[in-house]
Design a protein around this motif. Structure first.
Motif, PDB file in Angstrom:
ATOM      1  N   ALA A 120       0.831  -1.214   0.000  1.00  0.00           N
ATOM      2  CA  ALA A 120       0.000   0.000   0.000  1.00  0.00           C
ATOM      3  C   ALA A 120       0.865   1.263   0.000  1.00  0.00           C
ATOM      4  O   ALA A 120       0.521   2.251  -0.628  1.00  0.00           O
ATOM      5  CB  ALA A 120      -0.939   0.000   1.200  1.00  0.00           C
ATOM      6  N   PHE A 127       6.681  11.687   5.092  1.00  0.00           N
ATOM      7  CA  PHE A 127       5.580  11.829   6.051  1.00  0.00           C
ATOM      8  C   PHE A 127       4.333  11.081   5.621  1.00  0.00           C
ATOM      9  O   PHE A 127       3.565  10.620   6.461  1.00  0.00           O
ATOM     10  CB  PHE A 127       5.294  13.311   6.343  1.00  0.00           C
ATOM     11  N   LEU A 131       2.630   8.569   8.139  1.00  0.00           N
ATOM     12  CA  LEU A 131       1.231   8.717   8.518  1.00  0.00           C
ATOM     13  C   LEU A 131       0.414   7.500   8.101  1.00  0.00           C
ATOM     14  O   LEU A 131      -0.514   7.107   8.812  1.00  0.00           O
ATOM     15  CB  LEU A 131       0.659   9.985   7.904  1.00  0.00           C
ATOM     16  N   TYR A 134       0.995   4.899  10.654  1.00  0.00           N
ATOM     17  CA  TYR A 134       0.287   5.283  11.879  1.00  0.00           C
ATOM     18  C   TYR A 134      -1.194   4.950  11.759  1.00  0.00           C
ATOM     19  O   TYR A 134      -1.788   4.334  12.646  1.00  0.00           O
ATOM     20  CB  TYR A 134       0.472   6.784  12.103  1.00  0.00           C
ATOM     21  N   ALA A 135      -1.757   5.353  10.628  1.00  0.00           N
ATOM     22  CA  ALA A 135      -3.181   5.117  10.433  1.00  0.00           C
ATOM     23  C   ALA A 135      -3.484   3.620  10.414  1.00  0.00           C
ATOM     24  O   ALA A 135      -4.485   3.176  10.985  1.00  0.00           O
ATOM     25  CB  ALA A 135      -3.641   5.774   9.144  1.00  0.00           C
ATOM     26  N   VAL A 138      -3.636   2.486  13.991  1.00  0.00           N
ATOM     27  CA  VAL A 138      -4.831   2.968  14.700  1.00  0.00           C
ATOM     28  C   VAL A 138      -6.072   2.223  14.214  1.00  0.00           C
ATOM     29  O   VAL A 138      -6.924   1.804  15.007  1.00  0.00           O
ATOM     30  CB  VAL A 138      -4.994   4.489  14.526  1.00  0.00           C
ATOM     31  N   VAL A 139      -6.161   2.028  12.901  1.00  0.00           N
ATOM     32  CA  VAL A 139      -7.325   1.348  12.344  1.00  0.00           C
ATOM     33  C   VAL A 139      -7.387  -0.103  12.839  1.00  0.00           C
ATOM     34  O   VAL A 139      -8.434  -0.580  13.274  1.00  0.00           O
ATOM     35  CB  VAL A 139      -7.288   1.414  10.804  1.00  0.00           C
ATOM     36  N   GLU A 142      -8.644  -0.228  16.255  1.00  0.00           N
ATOM     37  CA  GLU A 142     -10.096  -0.059  16.347  1.00  0.00           C
ATOM     38  C   GLU A 142     -10.837  -1.331  15.930  1.00  0.00           C
ATOM     39  O   GLU A 142     -11.853  -1.686  16.525  1.00  0.00           O
ATOM     40  CB  GLU A 142     -10.542   1.136  15.504  1.00  0.00           C
ATOM     41  N   VAL A 143     -10.299  -1.993  14.928  1.00  0.00           N
ATOM     42  CA  VAL A 143     -10.903  -3.266  14.517  1.00  0.00           C
ATOM     43  C   VAL A 143     -10.826  -4.261  15.669  1.00  0.00           C
ATOM     44  O   VAL A 143     -11.814  -4.914  16.017  1.00  0.00           O
ATOM     45  CB  VAL A 143     -10.197  -3.822  13.251  1.00  0.00           C
ATOM     46  N   ILE A 263       5.709   5.049  21.589  1.00  0.00           N
ATOM     47  CA  ILE A 263       6.694   6.000  22.105  1.00  0.00           C
ATOM     48  C   ILE A 263       7.903   5.248  22.665  1.00  0.00           C
ATOM     49  O   ILE A 263       9.053   5.668  22.493  1.00  0.00           O
ATOM     50  CB  ILE A 263       6.050   6.900  23.189  1.00  0.00           C
TER      51      ILE A 263
ATOM     52  N   TRP B  24      -3.596  22.458  10.325  1.00  0.00           N
ATOM     53  CA  TRP B  24      -2.584  21.439  10.000  1.00  0.00           C
ATOM     54  C   TRP B  24      -2.111  21.586   8.570  1.00  0.00           C
ATOM     55  O   TRP B  24      -0.920  21.495   8.289  1.00  0.00           O
ATOM     56  CB  TRP B  24      -3.207  20.055  10.209  1.00  0.00           C
ATOM     57  N   VAL B  34       5.119  18.344   9.984  1.00  0.00           N
ATOM     58  CA  VAL B  34       4.049  17.374  10.175  1.00  0.00           C
ATOM     59  C   VAL B  34       3.828  17.257  11.673  1.00  0.00           C
ATOM     60  O   VAL B  34       4.682  16.763  12.392  1.00  0.00           O
ATOM     61  CB  VAL B  34       4.441  16.004   9.585  1.00  0.00           C
ATOM     62  N   PHE B  36       2.289  15.694  14.704  1.00  0.00           N
ATOM     63  CA  PHE B  36       1.565  14.539  15.231  1.00  0.00           C
ATOM     64  C   PHE B  36       0.864  14.857  16.547  1.00  0.00           C
ATOM     65  O   PHE B  36       0.097  14.046  17.039  1.00  0.00           O
ATOM     66  CB  PHE B  36       2.523  13.368  15.440  1.00  0.00           C
ATOM     67  N   LEU B  99       5.468  13.687  18.010  1.00  0.00           N
ATOM     68  CA  LEU B  99       4.845  12.535  18.681  1.00  0.00           C
ATOM     69  C   LEU B  99       5.123  12.597  20.177  1.00  0.00           C
ATOM     70  O   LEU B  99       4.247  12.342  20.999  1.00  0.00           O
ATOM     71  CB  LEU B  99       5.403  11.229  18.109  1.00  0.00           C
ATOM     72  N   SER B 218      -5.515  10.387  18.568  1.00  0.00           N
ATOM     73  CA  SER B 218      -4.957   9.684  17.407  1.00  0.00           C
ATOM     74  C   SER B 218      -5.934   9.699  16.229  1.00  0.00           C
ATOM     75  O   SER B 218      -5.528   9.884  15.079  1.00  0.00           O
ATOM     76  CB  SER B 218      -4.562   8.258  17.763  1.00  0.00           C
ATOM     77  N   ASP B 219      -7.231   9.531  16.515  1.00  0.00           N
ATOM     78  CA  ASP B 219      -8.227   9.569  15.440  1.00  0.00           C
ATOM     79  C   ASP B 219      -8.235  10.918  14.737  1.00  0.00           C
ATOM     80  O   ASP B 219      -8.361  11.000  13.517  1.00  0.00           O
ATOM     81  CB  ASP B 219      -9.623   9.308  16.012  1.00  0.00           C
ATOM     82  N   VAL B 221      -5.797  13.005  14.350  1.00  0.00           N
ATOM     83  CA  VAL B 221      -4.655  13.139  13.451  1.00  0.00           C
ATOM     84  C   VAL B 221      -4.928  12.396  12.147  1.00  0.00           C
ATOM     85  O   VAL B 221      -4.629  12.887  11.055  1.00  0.00           O
ATOM     86  CB  VAL B 221      -3.367  12.606  14.115  1.00  0.00           C
ATOM     87  N   ILE B 222      -5.557  11.241  12.247  1.00  0.00           N
ATOM     88  CA  ILE B 222      -5.784  10.446  11.041  1.00  0.00           C
ATOM     89  C   ILE B 222      -6.818  11.092  10.124  1.00  0.00           C
ATOM     90  O   ILE B 222      -6.623  11.171   8.910  1.00  0.00           O
ATOM     91  CB  ILE B 222      -6.179   9.017  11.423  1.00  0.00           C
ATOM     92  N   PHE B 225      -5.127  13.926   8.477  1.00  0.00           N
ATOM     93  CA  PHE B 225      -4.206  13.413   7.474  1.00  0.00           C
ATOM     94  C   PHE B 225      -4.939  13.044   6.187  1.00  0.00           C
ATOM     95  O   PHE B 225      -4.547  13.446   5.084  1.00  0.00           O
ATOM     96  CB  PHE B 225      -3.490  12.204   8.078  1.00  0.00           C
ATOM     97  N   VAL B 229      -4.208  15.108   2.779  1.00  0.00           N
ATOM     98  CA  VAL B 229      -3.552  14.435   1.661  1.00  0.00           C
ATOM     99  C   VAL B 229      -4.479  14.354   0.446  1.00  0.00           C
ATOM    100  O   VAL B 229      -4.064  14.570  -0.689  1.00  0.00           O
ATOM    101  CB  VAL B 229      -3.046  13.044   2.080  1.00  0.00           C
ATOM    102  N   THR B 263     -13.685   4.676  10.555  1.00  0.00           N
ATOM    103  CA  THR B 263     -12.295   5.064  10.357  1.00  0.00           C
ATOM    104  C   THR B 263     -11.564   4.013   9.539  1.00  0.00           C
ATOM    105  O   THR B 263     -10.797   4.333   8.632  1.00  0.00           O
ATOM    106  CB  THR B 263     -11.582   5.227  11.714  1.00  0.00           C
ATOM    107  N   ALA B 264     -11.812   2.745   9.878  1.00  0.00           N
ATOM    108  CA  ALA B 264     -11.127   1.655   9.198  1.00  0.00           C
ATOM    109  C   ALA B 264     -11.420   1.686   7.701  1.00  0.00           C
ATOM    110  O   ALA B 264     -10.501   1.632   6.876  1.00  0.00           O
ATOM    111  CB  ALA B 264     -11.545   0.318   9.800  1.00  0.00           C
ATOM    112  N   PHE B 267      -9.993   4.738   5.938  1.00  0.00           N
ATOM    113  CA  PHE B 267      -8.565   4.667   5.734  1.00  0.00           C
ATOM    114  C   PHE B 267      -8.186   3.649   4.665  1.00  0.00           C
ATOM    115  O   PHE B 267      -7.238   3.841   3.908  1.00  0.00           O
ATOM    116  CB  PHE B 267      -7.837   4.358   7.035  1.00  0.00           C
ATOM    117  N   LEU B 271      -5.820   4.256   1.492  1.00  0.00           N
ATOM    118  CA  LEU B 271      -4.659   3.423   1.145  1.00  0.00           C
ATOM    119  C   LEU B 271      -4.731   3.003  -0.318  1.00  0.00           C
ATOM    120  O   LEU B 271      -3.714   2.951  -1.016  1.00  0.00           O
ATOM    121  CB  LEU B 271      -4.596   2.190   2.043  1.00  0.00           C
TER     122      LEU B 271
END
Lengths: 362, 284
Positions: A120, A127, A131, A134-135, A138-139, A142-143, A263, B24, B34, B36, B99, B218-219, B221-222, B225, B229, B263-264, B267, B271
């Motif tokens: 992908a 960046f 990103l 990162y996404a 996070v996704v 959530e799943v 982190i 942003w 960028v 975060f 971050l 975190s959500d 930021v996504i 983003f 983009v 969100t999933a 995103f 992708l």
């Protein structure tokens, strides 16, 4: 091999005593490292601390490889670590598979995730790449939090005791004292893989692709493919870590995807310096020792960890190793003033300074 | 079955996203930073407003101003720390440090404001108005209005004013701009403060509908983003359009399929876009 056949003594063979000495030193260090929890008193807290250091230490190398050899900040390695743990739990609890099979499953799942993510972000850089990783993390988090099959937000509980079968012998590993050898061996395997990798063609190509992608391409390196391969390779250490961690805690939950691990990975990778074999491990050891032995409370520890990350990157971008190099230079300068050591050549001092970001992207 | 009210609610949600993304995208376009910690600045906006209102009893609008100023200053300090990295375009360090900032902000907020979820009480939340058969609160109307006004203002300032010219010049070539008598470092600090204040504004406006925890971020930021983009870095109107589209998508997907996976799926779509067009969908 050819030299041995025609009977020529290679220079390496000539240094037998030095080599033997090195092996002896390595063996002593290994034994001391293995006995470390006992040397430190053998309390439950000490065992838990060293096990955590070993597991997290193994995990951190994934992010470290991407940062050190490609200069890319991966935030997706928490997902690889988490998926390693989750697959271990699903296979171990639902399918009652033995730990060898869950280990294979964890590594394969992490590789698969890295492959999908890698395809992908195949053409993305900098960046957008970061990103995207990162996404993805996070996704997936959530799943995992919403999918009842993997326990939803409660996670999966009840992973059986880690029992390793070696042919007819079956060793259950229940207590922390029994768990330590497993964590130790996993860390050792990761260190061996990484130290082999450091001298590999892939490491060389990645570094070239990082330092100067155009030049690398001119020299026949397929930059995108190298980046893809490195991402695949870097997904193995977190998967191995996730596997042990799942058994160590006997449950998995969405906290594995959390910012704490993200982190932790970045701080440990940045703290000591890039491309230092033991750097990430030392970083993890410092952080976890503070958290387990001199904790400031959850929020205090979090504040400290974040502050360490920011301070190191702002003040010593080359990491603690940069301070070491600065000290060495200062001592050298002082010695030269007394006329003891000649002025170093420019190439020598250039090799000392690790380029932080040699190829700024527009 | 797609209803008109789902679309209207989607446009309200999208306006919120647009507010979130505006700072942003300007920051990324002007300073190549960028950030975060953007989601944490959003969270900070909600908590500072809540704290100011509950501690001193000041009204909501005063709380908003207080928050904008405070978080704006906070953003300026963050950029001051990042300044050398920004000057050398050291994106790797910028990303890791921001971050770290986000992590620090979360910890600080939990220490200062406690671990409980809080909700900003806006008087506009109490009254509703009927728009094309859809009941919206005045707070919703405020969010939409704020988005439209701020986008228009930003667009005009960036295109027509001297400030906008300076920001664009620094974005184009900081060294040349410096030769031309401009101060890139002050532009960077100003833009970061602006972006931080806008994130805080989004937090203070959107956290009136339900309680938020200090752990959120975190959500945000996504979503930001995805919008930036797809809409184009620094492109004000492109971002607004994509934000509204994402809002409508969120609303429809939440009603028709499941809110948990919005969100999933969003995103995943992005992708796929990346795999085809790695630079986003804007024309270069």
């Amino acid at each position: 091999v050819t030299n041995e056949i025609i009977g020529v003594r290679t220079p390496r063979r000539a240094l037998t005593r030095a080599r033997v000495l090195r092996w002896v030193v390595a063996a002593v260090i290994l034994v001391v490292a293995y006995l470390l929890p006992q040397i430190l008193g053998g309390s439950l807290n000490v065992y838990n601390t060293v096990i955590t250091i070993a597991i997290f230490g193994a995990m951190v190398y994934g992010v470290d490889i991407m940062l050190s050899y490609l200069g890319e900040v991966s935030l997706g390695h928490t997902a690889m670590w988490a998926i390693g743990g989750y697959v271990t739990a699903v296979l171990g609890i639902n399918l009652k598979l033995n730990p060898w099979l869950t280990l294979i499953g964890a590594v394969l799942a992490s590789l698969l995730l890295a492959a999908i993510l890698g395809l992908a972000v195949y053409r993305s850089r900098a960046f957008i790449w970061t990103l995207s990783t990162y996404a993805a993390a996070v996704v997936l988090s959530e799943v995992a939090a919403n999918w009842q099959f993997v326990g939803g937000s409660d996670g999966l509980v009840g992973l059986p005791i880690l029992t390793l079968d070696f042919g007819p012998i079956s060793i259950p590993l229940q207590t922390v004292q029994q768990m330590w050898p497993v964590a130790f061996v996993v860390l050792l395997i990761v260190l061996l893989i990484v130290s082999r990798f450091r001298h590999s063609k892939l490491a060389q190509s990645s570094l070239m692709a990082h330092m100067n992608p155009d030049l690398a391409a001119t020299m026949g390196i397929n930059v995108s493919r190298v980046r893809f391969q490195l991402l695949l390779f870097s997904s193995i250490p977190p998967a191995l870590g996730g596997w042990v961690y799942a058994y160590y805690r006997s449950y998995v939950s969405t906290d594995l995807f959390g910012t704490y691990f993200l982190i932790l990975m970045l701080t440990a990778a940045a703290l000591v310096g890039r491309r230092v074999l033991f750097g990430p491990l030392i970083g993890v050891a410092l952080i976890i020792s503070q958290q387990n032995l001199a904790s400031l409370g959850t929020d205090g520890d979090q504040l400290l960890l974040g502050a360490v990350l920011v301070i190191v990157l702002v003040l010593w971008p080359a990491g603690l190793i940069g301070i070491y190099h600065t000290l060495k230079r200062l001592i050298g300068r002082a010695a030269r003033k007394r006329g003891a050591i000649p002025e170093p050549s420019s190439s020598e001092s250039a090799a000392d300074s690790v380029p932080a970001e040699p190829n700024p992207k527009s | 079955v797609i209803s008109l009210s789902d679309i209207i609610i989607g446009l309200v949600i999208g306006s919120g996203y647009a507010l979130l993304a505006l700072g942003w995208t300007i920051l990324l376009g002007a300073a190549r930073v960028v950030n975060f910690a953007h989601g944490q600045l959003y969270m900070l906006g909600a908590f500072v407003t809540w704290w100011a209102m509950s501690e001193t009893g000041i009204p909501y609008w005063l709380g908003l101003i207080f928050t904008l100023v405070l978080v704006g200053i906070f953003g300026a300090i963050m950029q001051a720390i990042l300044l050398r990295m920004t000057m050398t375009h050291d994106l790797v360090r910028i990303m890791i440090v921001t971050l770290g900032f986000g992590y620090i902000i979360t910890a600080l907020a939990t220490i200062l404001f406690g671990g409980n979820a809080q909700q900003v009480r806006s008087p506009l939340q109490q009254t509703t108005v009927n728009i094309l058969g859809t009941p919206l609160t005045y707070q919703d109307v405020l969010v939409v209005a704020a988005a439209v006004i701020l986008f228009a203002a930003t667009s005009i300032v960036m295109r027509r004013s001297r400030v906008g010219r300076v920001v664009r010049a620094v974005a184009e070539d900081p060294k040349l701009a410096e030769l031309g008598g401009m101060r890139p470092s002050w532009v960077y600090i100003g833009v970061f403060a602006f972006a931080a204040a806008l994130a805080a504004l989004a937090g203070a406006l959107l956290s009136t509908t339900g309680p938020v925890f200090t752990s959120v971020g975190s959500d945000q930021v996504i979503f930001t983003f995805v919008i930036v983009v797809l809409g184009g870095v620094g492109r004000v109107w492109g971002n607004l359009l994509v934000a509204l589209a994402v809002g409508v998508f969120t609303s429809l997907f939440g009603t028709l399929v499941s809110p948990a996976y919005t969100t999933a799926v969003l995103f995943l779509l992005v992708l796929i876009v990346f795999a085809i067009r790695p630079q986003g969908i804007q024309r270069q």
